[in-house]
Design a protein around this motif. Structure first.
Motif, PDB file in Angstrom:
ATOM      1  N   GLN A 260      56.775  46.699  42.913  1.00 52.56           N
ATOM      2  CA  GLN A 260      56.519  46.679  41.478  1.00 52.56           C
ATOM      3  C   GLN A 260      56.083  45.297  41.007  1.00 52.56           C
ATOM      4  O   GLN A 260      55.135  45.154  40.216  1.00 52.56           O
ATOM      5  CB  GLN A 260      57.782  47.116  40.715  1.00 52.56           C
ATOM      6  N   THR A 261      56.786  44.255  41.504  1.00 49.14           N
ATOM      7  CA  THR A 261      56.419  42.882  41.128  1.00 49.14           C
ATOM      8  C   THR A 261      55.035  42.541  41.654  1.00 49.14           C
ATOM      9  O   THR A 261      54.219  41.944  40.930  1.00 49.14           O
ATOM     10  CB  THR A 261      57.459  41.890  41.669  1.00 49.14           C
ATOM     11  N   ALA A 262      54.743  42.912  42.903  1.00 53.19           N
ATOM     12  CA  ALA A 262      53.430  42.621  43.480  1.00 53.19           C
ATOM     13  C   ALA A 262      52.318  43.263  42.645  1.00 53.19           C
ATOM     14  O   ALA A 262      51.283  42.630  42.379  1.00 53.19           O
ATOM     15  CB  ALA A 262      53.374  43.121  44.923  1.00 53.19           C
ATOM     16  N   HIS A 263      52.524  44.505  42.227  1.00 58.69           N
ATOM     17  CA  HIS A 263      51.518  45.206  41.418  1.00 58.69           C
ATOM     18  C   HIS A 263      51.298  44.482  40.091  1.00 58.69           C
ATOM     19  O   HIS A 263      50.150  44.276  39.665  1.00 58.69           O
ATOM     20  CB  HIS A 263      51.971  46.645  41.181  1.00 58.69           C
ATOM     21  N   ARG A 264      52.374  44.081  39.418  1.00 62.14           N
ATOM     22  CA  ARG A 264      52.248  43.403  38.129  1.00 62.14           C
ATOM     23  C   ARG A 264      51.552  42.048  38.277  1.00 62.14           C
ATOM     24  O   ARG A 264      50.728  41.665  37.434  1.00 62.14           O
ATOM     25  CB  ARG A 264      53.623  43.234  37.486  1.00 62.14           C
ATOM     26  N   LEU A 265      51.848  41.331  39.356  1.00 61.63           N
ATOM     27  CA  LEU A 265      51.194  40.029  39.578  1.00 61.63           C
ATOM     28  C   LEU A 265      49.690  40.204  39.761  1.00 61.63           C
ATOM     29  O   LEU A 265      48.890  39.447  39.194  1.00 61.63           O
ATOM     30  CB  LEU A 265      51.773  39.332  40.807  1.00 61.63           C
ATOM     31  N   LEU A 266      49.292  41.169  40.576  1.00 63.33           N
ATOM     32  CA  LEU A 266      47.871  41.371  40.839  1.00 63.33           C
ATOM     33  C   LEU A 266      47.128  41.818  39.587  1.00 63.33           C
ATOM     34  O   LEU A 266      45.982  41.398  39.347  1.00 63.33           O
ATOM     35  CB  LEU A 266      47.680  42.374  41.967  1.00 63.33           C
ATOM     36  N   CYS A 267      47.756  42.656  38.762  1.00 62.44           N
ATOM     37  CA  CYS A 267      47.121  43.065  37.504  1.00 62.44           C
ATOM     38  C   CYS A 267      46.930  41.866  36.583  1.00 62.44           C
ATOM     39  O   CYS A 267      45.857  41.688  35.977  1.00 62.44           O
ATOM     40  CB  CYS A 267      47.958  44.141  36.808  1.00 62.44           C
ATOM     41  N   ALA A 268      47.951  41.021  36.482  1.00 62.99           N
ATOM     42  CA  ALA A 268      47.837  39.829  35.638  1.00 62.99           C
ATOM     43  C   ALA A 268      46.798  38.870  36.188  1.00 62.99           C
ATOM     44  O   ALA A 268      46.016  38.268  35.427  1.00 62.99           O
ATOM     45  CB  ALA A 268      49.203  39.143  35.535  1.00 62.99           C
ATOM     46  N   ALA A 269      46.755  38.712  37.514  1.00 63.50           N
ATOM     47  CA  ALA A 269      45.777  37.806  38.126  1.00 63.50           C
ATOM     48  C   ALA A 269      44.356  38.279  37.877  1.00 63.50           C
ATOM     49  O   ALA A 269      43.453  37.476  37.597  1.00 63.50           O
ATOM     50  CB  ALA A 269      46.049  37.693  39.629  1.00 63.50           C
ATOM     51  N   ALA A 270      44.131  39.597  37.969  1.00 62.84           N
ATOM     52  CA  ALA A 270      42.793  40.136  37.732  1.00 62.84           C
ATOM     53  C   ALA A 270      42.361  39.904  36.292  1.00 62.84           C
ATOM     54  O   ALA A 270      41.195  39.579  36.016  1.00 62.84           O
ATOM     55  CB  ALA A 270      42.769  41.623  38.069  1.00 62.84           C
ATOM     56  N   ALA A 295      47.197  42.618  51.342  1.00 63.93           N
ATOM     57  CA  ALA A 295      46.912  44.012  51.684  1.00 63.93           C
ATOM     58  C   ALA A 295      46.618  44.833  50.429  1.00 63.93           C
ATOM     59  O   ALA A 295      45.690  45.655  50.410  1.00 63.93           O
ATOM     60  CB  ALA A 295      48.091  44.611  52.440  1.00 63.93           C
ATOM     61  N   LEU A 296      47.389  44.611  49.373  1.00 58.96           N
ATOM     62  CA  LEU A 296      47.173  45.358  48.132  1.00 58.96           C
ATOM     63  C   LEU A 296      45.860  44.983  47.472  1.00 58.96           C
ATOM     64  O   LEU A 296      45.204  45.813  46.834  1.00 58.96           O
ATOM     65  CB  LEU A 296      48.335  45.100  47.168  1.00 58.96           C
ATOM     66  N   ASP A 297      45.452  43.730  47.640  1.00 59.62           N
ATOM     67  CA  ASP A 297      44.244  43.217  46.977  1.00 59.62           C
ATOM     68  C   ASP A 297      42.988  43.371  47.826  1.00 59.62           C
ATOM     69  O   ASP A 297      41.882  43.409  47.307  1.00 59.62           O
ATOM     70  CB  ASP A 297      44.464  41.744  46.636  1.00 59.62           C
ATOM     71  N   GLY A 298      43.153  43.450  49.157  1.00 58.32           N
ATOM     72  CA  GLY A 298      41.991  43.546  50.038  1.00 58.32           C
ATOM     73  C   GLY A 298      41.215  42.262  50.185  1.00 58.32           C
ATOM     74  O   GLY A 298      40.001  42.278  50.431  1.00 58.32           O
ATOM     75  N   LEU A 299      41.908  41.116  50.058  1.00 60.03           N
ATOM     76  CA  LEU A 299      41.277  39.792  50.194  1.00 60.03           C
ATOM     77  C   LEU A 299      40.130  39.605  49.192  1.00 60.03           C
ATOM     78  O   LEU A 299      39.122  38.971  49.509  1.00 60.03           O
ATOM     79  CB  LEU A 299      40.777  39.555  51.623  1.00 60.03           C
ATOM     80  N   SER A 300      40.308  40.119  48.010  1.00 59.51           N
ATOM     81  CA  SER A 300      39.321  39.898  46.952  1.00 59.51           C
ATOM     82  C   SER A 300      39.620  38.613  46.199  1.00 59.51           C
ATOM     83  O   SER A 300      38.804  37.689  46.166  1.00 59.51           O
ATOM     84  CB  SER A 300      39.307  41.085  45.983  1.00 59.51           C
ATOM     85  N   ARG A 301      40.818  38.528  45.633  1.00 61.89           N
ATOM     86  CA  ARG A 301      41.213  37.292  44.967  1.00 61.89           C
ATOM     87  C   ARG A 301      42.446  36.667  45.633  1.00 61.89           C
ATOM     88  O   ARG A 301      42.962  35.653  45.176  1.00 61.89           O
ATOM     89  CB  ARG A 301      41.479  37.531  43.484  1.00 61.89           C
ATOM     90  N   VAL A 302      42.939  37.301  46.709  1.00 61.11           N
ATOM     91  CA  VAL A 302      44.058  36.756  47.476  1.00 61.11           C
ATOM     92  C   VAL A 302      43.541  36.144  48.764  1.00 61.11           C
ATOM     93  O   VAL A 302      42.720  36.743  49.460  1.00 61.11           O
ATOM     94  CB  VAL A 302      45.104  37.846  47.790  1.00 61.11           C
TER      95      VAL A 302
END
Length: 465
Positions: A260-270, A295-302
Motif C-alpha cells: 500500500q505504501t509503495a503504491h502511494r509513493l509511486l502515485c505521488a512521484a508520478a 518492479a511496480l514502476d518498470g524502471l520508468s522513474r525508479v
C-alpha cells in the motif's frame, strides 16, 4: 598475521599504533609487562611474546634490568595508521571512520557488514584460483564501459524473476553501490537541488548528498515505510529532484515497505515528476521477496542500484545500476569520465564466478537461518539490559533499539568508544536529529559478551534528562 597468535598479534598492533600516532615516542619506555597485560586483558606471557617479536623486528629495544624502549627515529606520521579521531563531532561520517579504521582489538557492533568468517570464503577462493588461469587481457586490461556482459546478463535474469524487464543493455556495472549513487547524483542533480531521504536513513546517503551540495529533506519512516501523507506533503512543498531509499530491510530500522505504501509513493512521484533511487543491497537477506518500487514502476522513474558487499565480499568491490536506456547511456559517459571504464574486470569476474558457484545459494540460505537465530538471541539480551528493539525485522542483521530513560545515544557511543567498542548512535542516521534515543546494532557483530558489559557500563555512566 601469519603464525602469530591472535592475542599476541593484537598486543603488537596496539603498540605499533601507539608508535604511529606518537603516543609512544623514540626512546620512550613501553608500559610494564604486567600493566599492559591488564590493559589488554591478556596474560603477561602474551605481552612478553609480543615485546620479544617487536624487538626482533627492530621496532623496540630491550634494556636488561630496565624494560623495553621504542627504537631510534620514528617514520613520518602516517594518518592511515593513526587511530580515528575519537573526539570529533558525531556526524554521518563518524561511524564509518570509527569502524573502517578500527584496530583488531576494537569490537564493532555499530558497523554495517558481516564478520569475515560469515562470508562465502571457500567459493571466493575457488573463484580466485579460476581467475589466476584467465586470459592475460582479463588480468591486465581496462574493462568495458558497461562492465562484464556475463554478469549483467545474470543480473537481468534475476530481475526478470522479480518481474522487472531489463535487458543487459539497461544495466551498468559500477565500482561499488556508493559509486552508483554518486554517478546518479552527478547526472540528475545540480547544487542546491532538493533530495528527499528517509528519516532515519543510511548515514552515507546524507554524507554523499552533502558532497553534491544538495538540499536534504527528511520524511519520517514508519514500520510500513515512509509516512505516505508526509511524503506527499514534502513533494508539494519542496519539489525535490530525487528520493533515495531502501525499500526492503530498511537501514537502520529493518522495516519493510508495504504494498500500500509503495503504491502511494509511486502515485505521488508520478504526479510531481520525482525520480526514485531504490537501493536494494539487502535483498539477499529477505526470507521471501517484498514489494519493489522498481518492479511496480518498470524502471520508468525508479532507478535500481545494488552491490554484493553485504552477502559476498566488501573487499571485492562491484555494484550496479539498472535504469531506463537514455539514463544508462548518459551514466556510461559519466563513468568513463570519472573511472575510465566500468569496475575492475577481475572484480567482476570474481563476483560472477562466486554467484555461479553451486554453493552460493546454500550460503545465502544458511546465512538467513543463522541471522534469524542471532537476531532473536541478541534482541533478548539487549532487552534484558534495557534496550528495546523498535521492531523485529523479517531478515537482515540490524536491530534499531531505543535507550532507556531518555539517555542520549551519542553520549553512550562516546563512553563505549573509550572501552574500544564502536556503536552507531541514532542521530547519525537522522537528518532532523530526532533519533538521539536510538542505537543501531549489527547482530552478527554482537558475539563477544564483553559488548553487553560495556553497554551497561556506558548507560550507567550516562545521565538521563
Amino acid at each position: 598475521m601469519g603464525r602469530i597468535g591472535t592475542r599476541t598479534g593484537e598486543v603488537m598492533e596496539a603498540i605499533r599504533r601507539r608508535m604511529a600516532n606518537r603516543q609512544l615516542s623514540p626512546g620512550e619506555k613501553l608500559p610494564s609487562i604486567r600493566s599492559f597485560a591488564a590493559t589488554m586483558g591478556v596474560s603477561p606471557s602474551t605481552v612478553v611474546e609480543a615485546y620479544d617479536r617487536l624487538a626482533a623486528d627492530g621496532a623496540i629495544q630491550s634494556r636488561p634490568g630496565s624494560g623495553f624502549y621504542v627504537s631510534g627515529a620514528m617514520p613520518p606520521l602516517a594518518l592511515a595508521e593513526a587511530e580515528p579521531q575519537r573526539d570529533r563531532a558525531i556526524d554521518p561520517f563518524w561511524v564509518s571512520r570509527q569502524s573502517l579504521d578500527a584496530g583488531a582489538e576494537m569490537l564493532k557492533p555499530g558497523c554495517g557488514w558481516l564478520p569475515a568468517d560469515w562470508m562465502p570464503n571457500a567459493a571466493i577462493r575457488r573463484a580466485i584460483r579460476q581467475l589466476a588461469r584467465a586470459d592475460d587481457g582479463l588480468l591486465a586490461d581496462y574493462g568495458g564501459t558497461r562492465g562484464s556482459l556475463p554478469l549483467r546478463r545474470l543480473l537481468a535474469r534475476q530481475f526478470a524473476d522479480e518481474g522487472i524487464a531489463a535487458g543487459a543493455d539497461q544495466i551498468l556495472l559500477t565500482a561499488s553501490g556508493t559509486q552508483a549513487i554518486d554517478l546518479i547524483c552527478r547526472l540528475l542533480l545540480r547544487p542546491g537541488d532538493t533530495v528527499l531521504i528517509d528519516d532515519p536513513c543510511y548515514f552515507n546517503f546524507q554524507a554523499l548528498l552533502r558532497v553534491h551540495r544538495a538540499r536534504i529533506v527528511g520524511v519520517p519512516y514508519t514500520r510500513n515505510g515512509p509516512d505516505a501523507e508526509l511524503f506527499a506533503q514534502a513533494l508539494a512543498a519542496h519539489r525535490p529532484r530525487l528520493y533515495i531509499t531502501n525499500s526492503a530491510l530498511h537501514n537502520p530500522t529493518g522495516a519493510t515497505m508495504t504494498p500500500q505504501t509503495a503504491h502511494r509513493l509511486l502515485c505521488a512521484a508520478a504526479a510531481q515528476d520525482l525520480t526514485i533511487v531504490e537501493d536494494d543491497i539487502f535483498a539477499g537477506f529477505e526470507p521471501e521477496p517484498s514489494p519493489r518500487l522498481a518492479a511496480l514502476d518498470g524502471l520508468s522513474r525508479v532507478i535500481r542500484i545494488g552491490s554484493f558487499s553485504k552477502t559476498l565480499s566488501a573487499s571485492i568491490r562491484c555494484g550496479y545500476i539498472a535504469a531506463r536506456p537514455d539514463w544508462v547511456e548518459a551514466l556510461v559517459d559519466l563513468q568513463v569520465a570519472t573511472n575510465f571504464g566500468g569496475p575492475s574486470p577481475a572484480a567482476a569476474e570474481l563476483v560472477l564466478a562466486t554467484l555461479n558457484d553451486g554453493n552460493y545459494r546454500k550460503h545465502l540460505d544458511g546465512l538467513r537461518r543463522r541471522l534469524a537465530r542471532v537476531r532473536r538471541e541478541t534482541a533478548a539480551r539487549l532487552e534484558a539490559i534495557g534496550l528495546t528493539p523498535w521492531l523485529m525485522p523479517r531478515g537482515g542483521f540490524y536491530l534499531w533499539c531505543s535507550l532507556p530513560d531518555g539517555r542520549n545515544a551519542a553520549d553512550v557511543a562516546r563512553a563505549a568508544l573509550r572501552e574500544d567498542v564502536v556503536l552507531a548512535p541514532g542521530d547519525v542516521f537522522s537528518v532532523s536529529h530526532s533519533a538521539s534515543g536510538f542505537l543501531r546494532f549489527n547482530v552478527a557483530q554482537m558475539g563477544n559478551p564483553r559488548i553487553y558489559g560495556v553497554l551497561e557500563h556506558a548507560m550507567a555512566n550516562t545521565s538521563s534528562p
